[in-house]
Design an enzyme around this catalytic site. Structure first.
Site, PDB file in Angstrom:
ATOM      1  N   ASP A   1      61.733  20.125  18.385  1.00 43.86           N
ATOM      2  CA  ASP A   1      61.908  18.718  18.090  1.00 43.86           C
ATOM      3  C   ASP A   1      62.813  18.142  19.192  1.00 43.86           C
ATOM      4  O   ASP A   1      63.466  18.897  19.921  1.00 43.86           O
ATOM      5  CB  ASP A   1      62.548  18.581  16.707  1.00 43.86           C
ATOM      6  CG  ASP A   1      62.903  17.152  16.373  1.00 43.86           C
ATOM      7  OD1 ASP A   1      62.018  16.277  16.475  1.00 43.86           O
ATOM      8  OD2 ASP A   1      64.068  16.899  16.017  1.00 43.86           O
TER       9      ASP A   1
ATOM     10  N   ASP B   1      64.813  14.418  19.133  1.00 43.54           N
ATOM     11  CA  ASP B   1      65.978  13.691  18.635  1.00 43.54           C
ATOM     12  C   ASP B   1      66.672  14.477  17.526  1.00 43.54           C
ATOM     13  O   ASP B   1      66.041  14.878  16.546  1.00 43.54           O
ATOM     14  CB  ASP B   1      65.551  12.329  18.076  1.00 43.54           C
ATOM     15  CG  ASP B   1      64.900  11.447  19.130  1.00 43.54           C
ATOM     16  OD1 ASP B   1      65.564  10.519  19.609  1.00 43.54           O
ATOM     17  OD2 ASP B   1      63.737  11.699  19.467  1.00 43.54           O
TER      18      ASP B   1
ATOM     19  N   ASP C   1      65.800  19.956  13.467  1.00 47.83           N
ATOM     20  CA  ASP C   1      67.000  19.641  12.693  1.00 47.83           C
ATOM     21  C   ASP C   1      66.710  19.002  11.341  1.00 47.83           C
ATOM     22  O   ASP C   1      67.639  18.702  10.594  1.00 47.83           O
ATOM     23  CB  ASP C   1      67.883  18.673  13.488  1.00 47.83           C
ATOM     24  CG  ASP C   1      67.195  17.321  13.679  1.00 47.83           C
ATOM     25  OD1 ASP C   1      66.092  17.298  14.265  1.00 47.83           O
ATOM     26  OD2 ASP C   1      67.722  16.298  13.216  1.00 47.83           O
TER      27      ASP C   1
END
Length: 232
Positions: A12, A14, A177
């Site tokens: 991922d 951001d 995240d």
């Protein structure tokens, strides 16, 4: 635990590799100002990030993480266009790389792992950010939130990467995240690492079923058993 026989590492963006909230918040508040609406603090906007530009825009227009179902679609389209225009001008002003990310990625790349990005951020912004932060040459494929008809938590983006590389999901590892990353990996029959920092709307990443949860990006190195990947 340690992961074995991995060849492809999918990240991922951001909240995992970079903290882009300062520039996103600036652009969202510029959008709201253009629409004669009240601005919000960076920390409030931080809690809205992680599901793509359209969802972020809707949350800003709603003034809440819960989107107002009565938002006028044409107004949302107008606002999104304004936001993306501002963000294009501020795409990597105060965005920063999280600790240990660059050195860890370079070590993984040098060890022969194939590195990919799968993000819900619109694709047009991803390469410019990577370029400015000195990460662009590390990633073989970038899949944005608008690259395909569906995005995380749907598995389509991850399945696309597997198909493109002709690699089985068992050879891949998703690293992110938020629950969107974990849910997409699970749906794609792929193992995953959940990182405790980043943007997960205040939810504990441990509760979403990741194969492994880590606090530091650098710990990814120790989670991988040596494999047959060829060092560059």
């Amino acid at each position: 635990m340690k992961f074995t026989n991995k060849e492809v590492l999918i990240f991922d963006l951001d909240g995992t590799l970079i903290d882009s909230v300062p520039d996103l918040a600036l652009s969202i508040n510029q959008m709201l100002k253009a629409l004669n609406m009240s601005a919000f603090s960076t920390e409030v906007i931080r809690s809205w990030v992680g599901n793509g530009a359209e969802v972020l825009t809707k949350r800003a227009l709603s003034g809440n993480i819960e989107i107002n179902p009565e938002l006028d679609p044409s107004f949302v389209t107008k606002a999104l266009t304004i936001f993306l225009d501002f963000y294009e001008k501020n795409v990597c002003v105060d965005t920063s790389v999280y600790p240990h990310v660059k050195a860890t990625l370079e070590s993984l790349y040098s060890s022969g792992y194939r590195l990919m990005i799968v993000t819900n951020k619109p694709e047009q912004f991803v390469r410019p950010i990577l370029e400015k932060l000195g990460l662009n040459n590390l990633f073989e494929i970038v899949v944005g939130g608008d690259s395909l008809p569906k995005r995380k938590p749907d598995p389509m983006q991850l399945e696309y990467v597997c198909d493109k590389l002709s690699v089985a999901p068992s050879k891949c590892l998703m690293i992110g995240d938020s629950k969107n990353d974990i849910f997409a990996a699970t749906a794609a029959n792929m193992e995953s690492i959940g990182l405790t920092y980043g943007y997960n709307h205040g939810e504990d990443i441990n509760t979403h079923g990741a194969s492994l949860v880590l606090e530091s990006f650098a710990d990814i190195l120790g989670s991988l058993e040596p494999t047959t990947v060829v060092a560059r």
